[in-house]
Design a protein around this motif. Sequence first.
Motif, PDB file in Angstrom:
ATOM      1  N   PRO A 230       0.521  -1.187   0.070  1.00  0.00           N
ATOM      2  CA  PRO A 230      -0.234  -0.400  -0.162  1.00  0.00           C
ATOM      3  C   PRO A 230       0.964   1.259   0.206  1.00  0.00           C
ATOM      4  O   PRO A 230       2.733   1.073   0.033  1.00  0.00           O
ATOM      5  CB  PRO A 230      -1.664   0.046   1.241  1.00  0.00           C
ATOM      6  N   LEU A 231       0.096   2.352  -1.053  1.00  0.00           N
ATOM      7  CA  LEU A 231       0.691   3.812  -0.264  1.00  0.00           C
ATOM      8  C   LEU A 231       0.128   4.603  -0.421  1.00  0.00           C
ATOM      9  O   LEU A 231      -0.778   4.700  -1.070  1.00  0.00           O
ATOM     10  CB  LEU A 231       1.712   3.885  -2.160  1.00  0.00           C
ATOM     11  N   ALA A 232      -0.309   5.988   0.778  1.00  0.00           N
ATOM     12  CA  ALA A 232      -0.573   6.517   1.106  1.00  0.00           C
ATOM     13  C   ALA A 232      -0.346   8.202   0.372  1.00  0.00           C
ATOM     14  O   ALA A 232       0.698   8.505   0.730  1.00  0.00           O
ATOM     15  CB  ALA A 232      -0.605   6.467   1.865  1.00  0.00           C
ATOM     16  N   LEU A 233      -0.021   8.021  -1.738  1.00  0.00           N
ATOM     17  CA  LEU A 233      -0.385   9.445  -1.861  1.00  0.00           C
ATOM     18  C   LEU A 233      -0.543   9.943  -1.353  1.00  0.00           C
ATOM     19  O   LEU A 233      -0.005  11.531  -1.047  1.00  0.00           O
ATOM     20  CB  LEU A 233      -0.624   9.135  -3.657  1.00  0.00           C
ATOM     21  N   ASN A 234      -2.172  10.029  -0.313  1.00  0.00           N
ATOM     22  CA  ASN A 234      -2.128  10.953  -0.176  1.00  0.00           C
ATOM     23  C   ASN A 234      -1.231  12.424   1.276  1.00  0.00           C
ATOM     24  O   ASN A 234      -1.126  13.462   1.467  1.00  0.00           O
ATOM     25  CB  ASN A 234      -3.577  11.546   0.364  1.00  0.00           C
ATOM     26  N   GLU A 235      -0.498  11.229   1.501  1.00  0.00           N
ATOM     27  CA  GLU A 235       0.675  11.473   2.866  1.00  0.00           C
ATOM     28  C   GLU A 235       2.210  12.060   1.802  1.00  0.00           C
ATOM     29  O   GLU A 235       3.145  12.044   3.074  1.00  0.00           O
ATOM     30  CB  GLU A 235       1.052  10.785   3.601  1.00  0.00           C
ATOM     31  N   SER A 236       2.196  12.029   0.004  1.00  0.00           N
ATOM     32  CA  SER A 236       3.249  12.464   0.044  1.00  0.00           C
ATOM     33  C   SER A 236       3.258  13.487  -1.030  1.00  0.00           C
ATOM     34  O   SER A 236       3.926  12.916  -2.393  1.00  0.00           O
ATOM     35  CB  SER A 236       3.714  11.211  -1.206  1.00  0.00           C
ATOM     36  N   GLN A 237       2.476  14.489  -0.891  1.00  0.00           N
ATOM     37  CA  GLN A 237       2.270  15.122  -2.061  1.00  0.00           C
ATOM     38  C   GLN A 237       3.390  16.785  -2.249  1.00  0.00           C
ATOM     39  O   GLN A 237       3.716  16.430  -3.874  1.00  0.00           O
ATOM     40  CB  GLN A 237       1.673  16.413  -1.939  1.00  0.00           C
ATOM     41  N   ASP A 238       4.436  16.682  -1.049  1.00  0.00           N
ATOM     42  CA  ASP A 238       5.598  17.441  -1.523  1.00  0.00           C
ATOM     43  C   ASP A 238       6.204  16.642  -2.228  1.00  0.00           C
ATOM     44  O   ASP A 238       6.969  17.031  -2.948  1.00  0.00           O
ATOM     45  CB  ASP A 238       5.668  17.567  -0.065  1.00  0.00           C
ATOM     46  N   ARG A 239       6.172  15.480  -1.587  1.00  0.00           N
ATOM     47  CA  ARG A 239       7.265  14.650  -2.675  1.00  0.00           C
ATOM     48  C   ARG A 239       7.772  14.347  -3.830  1.00  0.00           C
ATOM     49  O   ARG A 239       8.767  14.428  -5.130  1.00  0.00           O
ATOM     50  CB  ARG A 239       7.870  12.748  -1.560  1.00  0.00           C
ATOM     51  N   LEU A 240       6.071  14.617  -3.883  1.00  0.00           N
ATOM     52  CA  LEU A 240       5.453  14.239  -5.564  1.00  0.00           C
ATOM     53  C   LEU A 240       5.825  15.167  -6.517  1.00  0.00           C
ATOM     54  O   LEU A 240       6.547  15.300  -7.688  1.00  0.00           O
ATOM     55  CB  LEU A 240       4.021  14.310  -5.216  1.00  0.00           C
ATOM     56  N   GLN A 241       5.834  16.755  -6.226  1.00  0.00           N
ATOM     57  CA  GLN A 241       6.030  17.967  -6.999  1.00  0.00           C
ATOM     58  C   GLN A 241       7.202  17.985  -6.593  1.00  0.00           C
ATOM     59  O   GLN A 241       8.441  17.919  -8.277  1.00  0.00           O
ATOM     60  CB  GLN A 241       5.123  18.793  -5.788  1.00  0.00           C
ATOM     61  N   GLN A 242       8.182  17.143  -6.136  1.00  0.00           N
ATOM     62  CA  GLN A 242       9.556  17.488  -5.968  1.00  0.00           C
ATOM     63  C   GLN A 242      10.107  16.847  -6.658  1.00  0.00           C
ATOM     64  O   GLN A 242      11.101  17.259  -7.776  1.00  0.00           O
ATOM     65  CB  GLN A 242      10.292  16.963  -4.050  1.00  0.00           C
ATOM     66  N   ALA A 243       9.691  15.310  -6.280  1.00  0.00           N
ATOM     67  CA  ALA A 243       9.915  14.239  -7.522  1.00  0.00           C
ATOM     68  C   ALA A 243       9.774  14.510  -9.396  1.00  0.00           C
ATOM     69  O   ALA A 243      11.458  14.982  -9.718  1.00  0.00           O
ATOM     70  CB  ALA A 243       9.657  13.146  -7.311  1.00  0.00           C
ATOM     71  N   ARG A 244       9.093  15.002  -9.769  1.00  0.00           N
ATOM     72  CA  ARG A 244       8.415  15.607 -10.620  1.00  0.00           C
ATOM     73  C   ARG A 244       9.056  16.686 -11.339  1.00  0.00           C
ATOM     74  O   ARG A 244       9.722  17.067 -12.572  1.00  0.00           O
ATOM     75  CB  ARG A 244       6.716  16.019 -10.515  1.00  0.00           C
ATOM     76  N   GLN A 245       9.464  17.533 -10.502  1.00  0.00           N
ATOM     77  CA  GLN A 245      10.102  18.698 -10.653  1.00  0.00           C
ATOM     78  C   GLN A 245      11.895  18.131 -11.104  1.00  0.00           C
ATOM     79  O   GLN A 245      12.391  18.687 -12.306  1.00  0.00           O
ATOM     80  CB  GLN A 245      11.081  20.065  -9.128  1.00  0.00           C
ATOM     81  N   ILE A 246      12.695  17.122 -10.617  1.00  0.00           N
ATOM     82  CA  ILE A 246      13.490  16.739 -10.730  1.00  0.00           C
ATOM     83  C   ILE A 246      13.646  16.404 -11.947  1.00  0.00           C
ATOM     84  O   ILE A 246      14.502  16.003 -13.004  1.00  0.00           O
ATOM     85  CB  ILE A 246      14.184  15.550  -9.506  1.00  0.00           C
ATOM     86  N   SER A 247      12.268  15.517 -12.161  1.00  0.00           N
ATOM     87  CA  SER A 247      12.232  14.940 -13.481  1.00  0.00           C
ATOM     88  C   SER A 247      12.861  16.011 -14.751  1.00  0.00           C
ATOM     89  O   SER A 247      13.235  15.456 -16.023  1.00  0.00           O
ATOM     90  CB  SER A 247      10.768  13.976 -13.657  1.00  0.00           C
ATOM     91  N   ALA A 248      11.642  16.930 -14.728  1.00  0.00           N
ATOM     92  CA  ALA A 248      11.548  17.541 -15.919  1.00  0.00           C
ATOM     93  C   ALA A 248      12.634  18.455 -16.500  1.00  0.00           C
ATOM     94  O   ALA A 248      13.280  18.835 -16.786  1.00  0.00           O
ATOM     95  CB  ALA A 248      10.584  18.835 -15.236  1.00  0.00           C
ATOM     96  N   ASN A 249      13.807  18.117 -15.050  1.00  0.00           N
ATOM     97  CA  ASN A 249      14.777  18.562 -15.134  1.00  0.00           C
ATOM     98  C   ASN A 249      15.970  18.263 -15.799  1.00  0.00           C
ATOM     99  O   ASN A 249      17.378  18.597 -15.734  1.00  0.00           O
ATOM    100  CB  ASN A 249      16.166  19.788 -13.377  1.00  0.00           C
ATOM    101  N   LEU A 250      16.050  16.928 -15.632  1.00  0.00           N
ATOM    102  CA  LEU A 250      16.406  15.579 -16.553  1.00  0.00           C
ATOM    103  C   LEU A 250      16.952  15.695 -17.885  1.00  0.00           C
ATOM    104  O   LEU A 250      17.067  15.373 -18.371  1.00  0.00           O
ATOM    105  CB  LEU A 250      16.483  14.317 -15.953  1.00  0.00           C
ATOM    106  N   PHE A 251      15.631  16.300 -18.374  1.00  0.00           N
ATOM    107  CA  PHE A 251      15.167  16.265 -19.993  1.00  0.00           C
ATOM    108  C   PHE A 251      16.349  18.015 -20.037  1.00  0.00           C
ATOM    109  O   PHE A 251      17.035  18.623 -19.976  1.00  0.00           O
ATOM    110  CB  PHE A 251      14.234  16.869 -20.191  1.00  0.00           C
TER     111      PHE A 251
END
Length: 334
Positions: free
Chosen positions: A313-334
């Motif tokens: 199980p993964l509680a995504l509602n507890e991970s919104q900040d990490r999601l946003q940061q990880a998506r920014q990391i992904s975008a920066n690597l293109f």
Amino acid sequence: MTIGALMLDLEGTQLTDDEAKTLQQPEVGGLILFSRNYSDPDQLQSLMTSIRVIRPDLIVAVDQEGGRVQRFRKGFTALPPMANLGKHYQQDPAAACYAAKELGWLMAAELRAYDIDISFAPVLDIDWQQCSVIGDRAFASEPFALIGLSTAFMQGMHEAGMAATGKHFPGHGWVGADSHLELPIDERSEADLEAADLKPFKSLVSSGLDAIMPAHVVYSQIDSQPAGFSHFWLQEKLRRQLGFNGVIFSDDLTMEGASIAGSYPERCRRALEAGCDMVLVCNHPDAAKEVLAFLKQQPSSQNPRISSMRGKPLALNESQDRLQQARQISANLF
């Protein structure tokens, strides 16, 4: 819990009545999704609900590596090719490994939100700059960097509740041929493989790698059979010498690199006898039916390993900040 040895696929974006009946067969233990099975997040949620109603124990997989191998795109974060992490590593190893961990977590978290168990990742092949089918799917051309990045990526997957599958054992990056289209021959010695290609597999096995997918490649100085049909590679090298106790998935048995093993049922038989726990039969419904019919004729086998691949199980509602940061990391690597 014992799960059947066959992983197959679906034709479209909805589960048909015939497919539902097939998935309920005890010999079927896995389902792999492709781009043709996806249109948008709502459709995926509906599809997964229909699958889980009839088979809550099924291992549902996808290839969501990043770069050119990312089956779900609309509504999912665009992930860079893993080679971009290798370039980042050359400038700042610590930052690159952190980014790799966050990308592994992000990839897995987005899939676990839909109750998809695994993505077949990470790729542990070395990029020797001569295999186009691997190419920028590989993290790096140097084993030490590859180990650091892939280990971090695996750790991120684990934090998101997803088991990791290293591929393509013992290394697909040297050969120029594409095993989807022909049977590649790697003529290097075992010592050559030990000196480089095997190092990432050895290291990740010791760090908790959950599963491995062998290559449809013949290492001609060592064995006449492709690794996925080789008792030497799967039993002697992987199980005994490397001490690997996790799941072994065959690569797709409909690939040309598997044709050396004969008919589709014969490919299944030889893969299982060599040591695979689960066989993949993809993009060929008739072949999947042949393999299913073959498995129905075999004695019921007890293989509890496969159930370990079910997602946690993964509680995504507890991970919104990490999601946003990880998506920014992904975008920066293109």
